[in-house]
Motif scaffolding. Sequence first.
Motif, PDB file in Angstrom:
ATOM      1  N   PRO A  56      -5.697   5.397  -4.121  1.00 13.92           N
ATOM      2  CA  PRO A  56      -7.101   5.211  -3.751  1.00 13.92           C
ATOM      3  C   PRO A  56      -7.610   3.871  -4.274  1.00 13.92           C
ATOM      4  O   PRO A  56      -7.263   3.458  -5.373  1.00 13.92           O
ATOM      5  CB  PRO A  56      -7.805   6.378  -4.450  1.00 13.92           C
ATOM      6  CG  PRO A  56      -6.916   6.704  -5.609  1.00 13.92           C
ATOM      7  CD  PRO A  56      -5.516   6.437  -5.147  1.00 13.92           C
TER       8      PRO A  56
ATOM      9  N   GLY B 203      -9.354  -0.301  -3.125  1.00 14.37           N
ATOM     10  CA  GLY B 203      -9.602  -1.333  -2.125  1.00 14.37           C
ATOM     11  C   GLY B 203      -8.370  -2.116  -1.743  1.00 14.37           C
ATOM     12  O   GLY B 203      -7.271  -1.881  -2.256  1.00 14.37           O
TER      13      GLY B 203
ATOM     14  N   GLU C 106     -13.630  -2.311  -0.772  1.00 16.31           N
ATOM     15  CA  GLU C 106     -13.486  -0.899  -1.132  1.00 16.31           C
ATOM     16  C   GLU C 106     -13.882  -0.031   0.066  1.00 16.31           C
ATOM     17  O   GLU C 106     -14.686  -0.441   0.914  1.00 16.31           O
ATOM     18  CB  GLU C 106     -14.383  -0.558  -2.323  1.00 16.31           C
ATOM     19  CG  GLU C 106     -14.156  -1.415  -3.551  1.00 16.31           C
ATOM     20  CD  GLU C 106     -12.873  -1.099  -4.286  1.00 16.31           C
ATOM     21  OE1 GLU C 106     -12.356   0.033  -4.103  1.00 16.31           O
ATOM     22  OE2 GLU C 106     -12.388  -1.958  -5.036  1.00 16.31           O
ATOM     23  N   SER C 107     -13.342   1.169   0.131  1.00 18.55           N
ATOM     24  CA  SER C 107     -13.617   2.041   1.273  1.00 18.55           C
ATOM     25  C   SER C 107     -15.103   2.344   1.406  1.00 18.55           C
ATOM     26  O   SER C 107     -15.615   2.484   2.527  1.00 18.55           O
ATOM     27  CB  SER C 107     -12.825   3.346   1.149  1.00 18.55           C
ATOM     28  OG  SER C 107     -13.178   4.036  -0.037  1.00 18.55           O
TER      29      SER C 107
ATOM     30  N   ARG D 215     -12.764   1.996  11.067  1.00 21.27           N
ATOM     31  CA  ARG D 215     -11.864   2.915  10.369  1.00 21.27           C
ATOM     32  C   ARG D 215     -10.410   2.568  10.670  1.00 21.27           C
ATOM     33  O   ARG D 215      -9.549   2.579   9.781  1.00 21.27           O
ATOM     34  CB  ARG D 215     -12.162   4.359  10.766  1.00 21.27           C
ATOM     35  CG  ARG D 215     -11.346   5.389   9.977  1.00 21.27           C
ATOM     36  CD  ARG D 215     -11.793   6.816  10.261  1.00 21.27           C
ATOM     37  NE  ARG D 215     -11.563   7.212  11.644  1.00 21.27           N
ATOM     38  CZ  ARG D 215     -12.506   7.342  12.562  1.00 21.27           C
ATOM     39  NH1 ARG D 215     -13.780   7.118  12.239  1.00 21.27           N
ATOM     40  NH2 ARG D 215     -12.221   7.725  13.794  1.00 21.27           N
TER      41      ARG D 215
ATOM     42  N   MET E 187     -17.047   4.209   7.943  1.00 21.90           N
ATOM     43  CA  MET E 187     -15.910   4.985   8.432  1.00 21.90           C
ATOM     44  C   MET E 187     -16.271   5.845   9.646  1.00 21.90           C
ATOM     45  O   MET E 187     -15.387   6.449  10.258  1.00 21.90           O
ATOM     46  CB  MET E 187     -15.342   5.849   7.309  1.00 21.90           C
ATOM     47  CG  MET E 187     -14.717   5.050   6.179  1.00 21.90           C
ATOM     48  SD  MET E 187     -13.322   4.014   6.723  1.00 21.90           S
ATOM     49  CE  MET E 187     -12.817   3.306   5.149  1.00 21.90           C
TER      50      MET E 187
ATOM     51  N   TRP F 194      -9.423  -0.445   8.704  1.00 22.35           N
ATOM     52  CA  TRP F 194      -9.194  -0.066   7.307  1.00 22.35           C
ATOM     53  C   TRP F 194      -7.832   0.596   7.143  1.00 22.35           C
ATOM     54  O   TRP F 194      -7.076   0.283   6.216  1.00 22.35           O
ATOM     55  CB  TRP F 194     -10.309   0.869   6.842  1.00 22.35           C
ATOM     56  CG  TRP F 194     -10.051   1.465   5.490  1.00 22.35           C
ATOM     57  CD1 TRP F 194      -9.502   2.675   5.211  1.00 22.35           C
ATOM     58  CD2 TRP F 194     -10.290   0.834   4.228  1.00 22.35           C
ATOM     59  NE1 TRP F 194      -9.402   2.854   3.862  1.00 22.35           N
ATOM     60  CE2 TRP F 194      -9.877   1.744   3.229  1.00 22.35           C
ATOM     61  CE3 TRP F 194     -10.834  -0.388   3.847  1.00 22.35           C
ATOM     62  CZ2 TRP F 194      -9.982   1.448   1.875  1.00 22.35           C
ATOM     63  CZ3 TRP F 194     -10.941  -0.684   2.492  1.00 22.35           C
ATOM     64  CH2 TRP F 194     -10.508   0.232   1.528  1.00 22.35           C
ATOM     65  N   GLN F 195      -7.498   1.490   8.032  1.00 23.01           N
ATOM     66  CA  GLN F 195      -6.242   2.237   7.922  1.00 23.01           C
ATOM     67  C   GLN F 195      -5.020   1.377   8.207  1.00 23.01           C
ATOM     68  O   GLN F 195      -3.903   1.775   7.891  1.00 23.01           O
ATOM     69  CB  GLN F 195      -6.286   3.440   8.869  1.00 23.01           C
ATOM     70  CG  GLN F 195      -7.321   4.484   8.459  1.00 23.01           C
ATOM     71  CD  GLN F 195      -7.511   5.573   9.498  1.00 23.01           C
ATOM     72  OE1 GLN F 195      -7.146   5.402  10.675  1.00 23.01           O
ATOM     73  NE2 GLN F 195      -8.102   6.693   9.093  1.00 23.01           N
TER      74      GLN F 195
ATOM     75  N   ASN G 268       0.838  -1.198   0.000  1.00 26.83           N
ATOM     76  CA  ASN G 268       0.000   0.000   0.000  1.00 26.83           C
ATOM     77  C   ASN G 268       0.878   1.256   0.000  1.00 26.83           C
ATOM     78  O   ASN G 268       1.656   1.474   0.923  1.00 26.83           O
ATOM     79  CB  ASN G 268      -0.898  -0.014   1.242  1.00 26.83           C
ATOM     80  CG  ASN G 268      -2.025   0.987   1.147  1.00 26.83           C
ATOM     81  OD1 ASN G 268      -1.941   1.947   0.396  1.00 26.83           O
ATOM     82  ND2 ASN G 268      -3.072   0.777   1.913  1.00 26.83           N
TER      83      ASN G 268
ATOM     84  N   VAL H   8     -17.221   0.283   3.828  1.00 25.47           N
ATOM     85  CA  VAL H   8     -16.887   0.287   5.255  1.00 25.47           C
ATOM     86  C   VAL H   8     -17.530   1.483   5.945  1.00 25.47           C
ATOM     87  O   VAL H   8     -17.563   2.593   5.387  1.00 25.47           O
ATOM     88  CB  VAL H   8     -15.349   0.333   5.451  1.00 25.47           C
ATOM     89  CG1 VAL H   8     -14.982   0.310   6.940  1.00 25.47           C
ATOM     90  CG2 VAL H   8     -14.695  -0.838   4.721  1.00 25.47           C
TER      91      VAL H   8
END
Length: 536
Positions: free
Chosen positions: A400, A402, A420-421, A432, A426, A435-436, A396, A424
């Motif tokens: 931008p 997934g 994909e964001s 979140r 957030m 995801w991060q 990563n 989720v």
Amino acid sequence: MHYELTAQDRTELQARGMLLETIATYIQQFQQGLPPVQLERACTLGDGIIRIPAETTRLERLYAEAAAAGRLIKFVPASGAASRMFQLPLSFFQQPELLSNRTLARRAAEGDADCQTFQRFLGQLDHFAFAQALRAVLRRDGYTLEGVLSQEQYYTLLTYLLTPTGLNYATLPKGLVPFHAYGDHSRTAFEEHLVEALEYVRDAAAVARLHFTVAASHQQAIQTYLDRVRHRYAQRGAQLDISYSVQKPATDTIAVDSDNIPVRDSSGALVFRPGGHGALLENLADLQGDIIFIKNIDNVLPDRLKPDTYRYKKLLCGYLLHLQQQTFFHIAQLKASQPSTADGARIPIEAARRFAQDELSLVLPPDFERISIPTQRDFLIEQFNRPLRVCGVVKNTGEPGGGPFWVSQANGAASLQIVESAQVDMTNAEQRARWQAATHFNPVDLVCGVRDYRGRPFPLSQFTDPATGLISEKSKDGRSLRALELPGLWNGAMTHWNTVFVEVPGSTFHPVKTVMDLLRPEHQSIPVPPLTTRPN
């Protein structure tokens, strides 16, 4: 909320091949909403992501045998227009009051990032592969590129770049924009995909099979172009078997208003919207393929940087074939075992269980060891008898899009998914944070096995998760509306496939999302020098 379908609606639905029940399902999804994906944790090396073994001889052999036998085909979603790619010059075309060196310089000095980027765009036009084509259409009408730049005729320049007066890049398919310059010629993204296919999906008869999904309005232009350029390769003894399809009208979804009532146009007809790239699952299924490579239209590189792509495409395919062979072997062993006695089935079940957990990253039920031997056997057969995908993932770097995650399923188990964001929640701090924590990114680099152990195509629609679609807010003719996208092709449409994530080098992933990406060193035959002066 109550709604009624008219006779005109029913006629339209029938023409599209849509069932009345489908509309009812869409309305229900709008009313109830679609739940966000529940992330358990990000996949990392050793926990959901593997590396290709150092010894690759067997994988290379498996790949070569499948390629020679004609089992391979390349599938490229290519329906997108270039409008998003040219969004920056389009925005200045729509604001002609900004198109002077003085205004651009002043706003750039004030920190306007778009003006700074547009200055670079103008100052380095010659480094784009489409510069030769732009010069030609300007010359046709008595202009020169140097002349329109020196006289600040930027509106004229953009007219010839973006509109039907010239190259028409604002509406042209993205794949028809020249990406790379090769001295005396340039190649579009479409042509680069042809070159790739000849390297890693060519069979023993020198035939390479590709399938492009295209917009109906662009199909003829694309086909005419590819029919013209493909002959360059036929002269070298290679053949390209190219097929096309368009997104089916039956996969469109309806739009609704804020009260979830179907929206109608000025003639009273229902408003339909494309169902997103998840609708392409039907196109994928219609191929009746065997081993299918999936790759986006804009992730292509010039020849000098293709070797890594070739190597890892072949290794990913070899690894999928290895897993497929093992899966089919265990299915055969489990079916041949005698479930009526523990001793007759325990040994193949134990071997299959280890394979499921260690190589397919399948999470077994917590009470698996306590259930009966016949039930264990049937469970493993059902888990193995699914489409298989091996997905290349890259480290990563902030792009931008997934990535690979462990996701909680409705039955409480976890599975490997590309997320994909937008899927989720957030607003949930825990989700979140998960995801991060992602270490890897999804570059859409998939190899798929879509036939079962008997050689029959899987019914791919049976392995989707309808709840993983997306509801978005749109506008049409000044009205707000809500739109539904079907589960994404490599997201919810493949939820119940067996999935393996493999780390591949970042050198295989250099997409072109904006026109300025073409100035990156990876897309240039020679490095682009920094812009040190303003356009004259």
